[in-house]
Design an enzyme around this catalytic site. Structure first.
Site, PDB file in Angstrom:
ATOM      1  N   ARG A  34       0.789  -1.282  -0.046  1.00  0.00           N
ATOM      2  CA  ARG A  34       0.000   0.053   0.004  1.00  0.00           C
ATOM      3  C   ARG A  34       0.920   1.312  -0.043  1.00  0.00           C
ATOM      4  O   ARG A  34       1.769   1.323   0.690  1.00  0.00           O
ATOM      5  CB  ARG A  34      -0.680  -0.068   1.090  1.00  0.00           C
ATOM      6  N   ARG A  75      -8.319  19.136   8.542  1.00  0.00           N
ATOM      7  CA  ARG A  75      -7.151  18.800   9.476  1.00  0.00           C
ATOM      8  C   ARG A  75      -7.180  20.382  10.037  1.00  0.00           C
ATOM      9  O   ARG A  75      -7.528  21.539   9.315  1.00  0.00           O
ATOM     10  CB  ARG A  75      -5.781  18.550   8.884  1.00  0.00           C
ATOM     11  N   LYS A 221     -13.237   3.016   0.800  1.00  0.00           N
ATOM     12  CA  LYS A 221     -13.194   3.039   2.256  1.00  0.00           C
ATOM     13  C   LYS A 221     -14.228   3.515   2.815  1.00  0.00           C
ATOM     14  O   LYS A 221     -14.639   4.498   2.822  1.00  0.00           O
ATOM     15  CB  LYS A 221     -11.737   3.769   2.538  1.00  0.00           C
ATOM     16  N   THR A 282      -6.648  -1.099  10.015  1.00  0.00           N
ATOM     17  CA  THR A 282      -6.166  -0.032  10.905  1.00  0.00           C
ATOM     18  C   THR A 282      -6.270  -0.784  12.335  1.00  0.00           C
ATOM     19  O   THR A 282      -6.929  -1.417  13.028  1.00  0.00           O
ATOM     20  CB  THR A 282      -7.418   1.079  11.261  1.00  0.00           C
TER      21      THR A 282
HETATM   22 MG    MG Z   1      -9.080   6.894   7.279  1.00  0.00          MG
END
Ligand code: MG
Ligand code: G6P
Length: 483
Positions: A34, A75, A221, A282
């Site tokens: 990845r 962010r 995702k 994750t």
């Molecule tokens: Mg994420």
């Protein structure tokens, strides 16, 4: 390692930044590398991709590249001193007009003007994956005024999520557009879209790939609360994609950790039922960032995802920035294989009462039914152009290996992510058509993947090297070549 069915996706980064490190990850069991476009420059990705291709070729392995787009992660900007510390009860503001590198104890800038429209008094904002939590007190023209409910350190450019989801940024940013052309240039087999809201985001990504002459398979995702709010939202994303990723980091922040495990199981089974692949991601081996051994809880997490029949488990910081990248891959390899010994990994009750919708799907699933029920069968061989036929086959639980035979390196790379599937280079157009089946068997015999006397099931279409045409399956007994 050859016998493992659940695949391993490992994220590349500074911790494995040499040809030797990458070769070691591949020999430890990495099936998919990845490249995380949230970090690093284009040239670093080019270099890493080249190392993966070289090391895989040297080891005679097919390893896929997966480009993971950054997406619209919102962010905070930067602090004058790099970081601050917030205590519960402190007042703190997020401002769309404050200078981006001059955050302080009272206020920090944010480069996302819609924040003021997306937020209401009473909302909860989670910073740095929920390590710091703010409650919105009021919203002004250019700022959101909050009170700290969970305090902690807060440093530059940490991400923001809203509990329950609903921050409205569009999924594909200008940076994602550039990274899609990089993925096309590097002939990546897979591209993952971050924070997609619905099918339109996936369709847009597919169009951008096509514009760049890439037919990479697309992974959605699943990381927004809206994506799992009901089955029609989830199904829309699944249908528009070739596979999904249970992106537990952001998803866990938005929906809360209590819901996460049930939702993970639901996403895995829903994707498989719709003939799509699924990656579980994750913090799977989080403690291995600094420790050579996983915790029992991590072992159990990886094993349970394997038992639920995810196509792949994923490593993030463990391999990209950790102290033990190769050990993390080895640990996953071992744990997956252990879990696959459990009978529930091998027996399928799947789709017994369901109709099939396509000819190739019918052959692929019948081949798995036959091979699971005829004890002499040791392998399933699928002649494939795009990888689609073995994808369908690998939706079914089975102890048998599926061999994807294709002349195309890109297809062999794709197969690396599919559970239980191994790619084998094979070009039927180079041989007399009456002998293709025997040559296919010999390709496996010469690699000692089957033995004389074994039975195999072979699927193909009437025409060689054209996709979607699989319409036959043959049950063949392996014999040594007569010449
Ligand atoms: Mg994420
Ligand atoms: C190869 C075979 C064909 C088969 C096709 C299926 O090209 O030579 O006979 O029909 O694969 O490809 P697909 O991409 O649909 O799995």
């Amino acid at each position: 390692m050859a016998q493992r069915r659940c695949k391993i996706v490992a994220t590349l980064g500074p911790a494995c930044d040499s040809p030797e490190h990458i070769a070691a990850l591949i020999s430890a069991g990495m099936d998919v590398a990845r490249l995380n476009f949230s970090h690093g420059h284009a040239d670093e990705h080019r270099q890493r991709a080249a190392w993966v291709r070289e090391a895989a070729a040297e080891q005679g392995r097919h390893v896929a590249l997966l480009g993971d787009l950054q997406g619209p992660k919102i962010r905070i900007a930067r602090f004058a001193d790099g970081h601050i510390h917030l205590e519960p009860g402190d007042n703190f503001r997020l401002s769309t007009s404050h200078p981006l590198d001059a955050g302080n104890q009272d206020v920090v800038g944010i480069d996302y003007p819609q924040l003021v429209e997306d937020c209401r008094a009473g909302d909860e904002l989670l910073l740095d994956d929920g390590r710091v939590v703010l409650r919105v007190e009021s919203v002004g023209r250019d700022e959101v005024r909050c009170q700290v409910t969970v305090g902690g350190d807060l440093s530059n450019q940490k991400g923001i999520n809203r509990r329950g989801g609903g921050l409205s940024a569009t999924a594909l940013t200008p940076k994602d557009h550039a990274d899609i052309s990089l993925a096309a240039e590097l002939q990546m087999e897979y591209v993952a879209v971050s924070f997609p809201r619905d099918a339109t985001d996936m369709q847009q990504a597919r169009k951008l790939l096509a514009d760049n002459e890439s037919d990479a398979w697309l992974i959605a995702k699943i990381e927004r609360a809206e994506a799992v709010a009901d089955d029609s939202a989830l199904d829309g994303l699944i249908q528009a994609s070739d596979g999904v990723m249970v992106a537990r980091g952001d998803l866990g922040v938005e929906i809360g950790d209590a819901e996460l495990v049930a939702i993970q199981k639901h996403i895995i089974s829903r994707a498989r039922k719709q003939n799509k692949l699924v990656i579980t991601a994750t913090q799977m081996m989080e403690s291995m960032i600094h420790s050579p051994m996983p915790t029992r809880a991590e072992v159990s997490d990886v094993a349970n995802a394997t038992l639920d029949y995810t196509d792949a488990v994923m490593l993030s910081a463990e391999t990209a920035a950790g102290d033990y990248p190769v050990d993390a891959v080895k640990a996953m390899d071992r744990i997956c294989q252990g879990a696959e010994k459990h009978p529930s990994s091998q027996q399928s009750g799947h789709r017994l009462y369901q109709e099939f919708s396509r000819c190739d799907e019918t052959i692929a699933l019948s081949a798995m039914y036959a091979s699971n029920h005829f004890p002499g069968v040791t392998a399933v061989i699928s002649l494939t152009e795009s990888g689609y036929t073995p994808l369908i086959m690998s939706r079914i639980r089975s102890p048998l290996r599926i061999f994807a035979l294709s002349p195309h390196p890109h297809t062999l790379g794709r197969a690396a992510l599919l559970r239980g599937v191994t790619g084998v280079a094979f070009n039927p157009t180079e041989m007399p058509s009456s002998e293709v089946d025997q040559f296919a068997i010999e390709a496996l015999l010469s690699r000692e993947l089957v033995q004389s006397g074994d039975w195999v099931i072979l699927t193909k279409g009437d025409v060689y090297n054209s996709r979607g045409g699989t319409n036959s399956m043959r049950l063949l007994q392996v014999r040594e070549a007569l010449v």
